[in-house]
Write a protein that holds these residues in place. Structure first.
Motif: not given
Length: 138
Positions: A35-44
């Motif tokens: 999610l943080s890489r390809f969408e809008s999730g938390e994290g880097t």
């Protein structure tokens, strides 16, 4: 010259798994996920870290070039935007920099910024990717 090391640990499948990236220096440690890489999730994500490295490298290279030209910048603010288009991967990096450089005109600043873009080590490592630059005095 020194060598630098970072590590990543991943657990689980691509979409449901999660991981953590750490710099050996201890200056940064953070989580990442699908999610943080390809969408809008938390994290880097790896691309965000590449963008930070590129912005930092470029800013230091520009400061060095300006110093060799006899001027010292008060500040250089650089933003790097990475375009990740799957399945192609990273397709473009946009550098945008604003300098506060007393005694320097805009044309010379742009010229030195272009030199920094061409010669900073991260730009050289990423030379297979299109890198654009917007440079101005602030």
């Amino acid at each position: 010259m020194p060598t630098r090391t970072s590590t990543a640990h991943w657990q689980g499948s691509l979409k449901e798994g999660s991981g953590e990236m750490r710099l050996a220096s201890g200056a940064y440690q953070g989580s990442f996920s699908y999610l943080s890489r390809f969408e809008s999730g938390e994290g880097t994500n790896p691309e965000e870290l590449i963008a930070a490295a590129h912005a930092g490298c470029f800013s230091m290279a520009l400061s060095n070039i300006l110093g060799k030209a006899g001027v010292t910048p008060n500040s250089i603010e650089t933003n790097a935007t990475i375009h990740l288009d799957m399945p192609a991967g990273i397709t473009k990096i946009e550098l945008s920099t604003v300098g506060d450089v007393p005694g320097l005109d805009e044309a010379d600043f742009v010229k030195y910024a272009e030199e920094a873009k061409a010669n900073c080590p991260v730009s050289k490592a990423l030379a297979a990717i299109e890198i654009t630059l917007s440079a101005k005095l602030g």
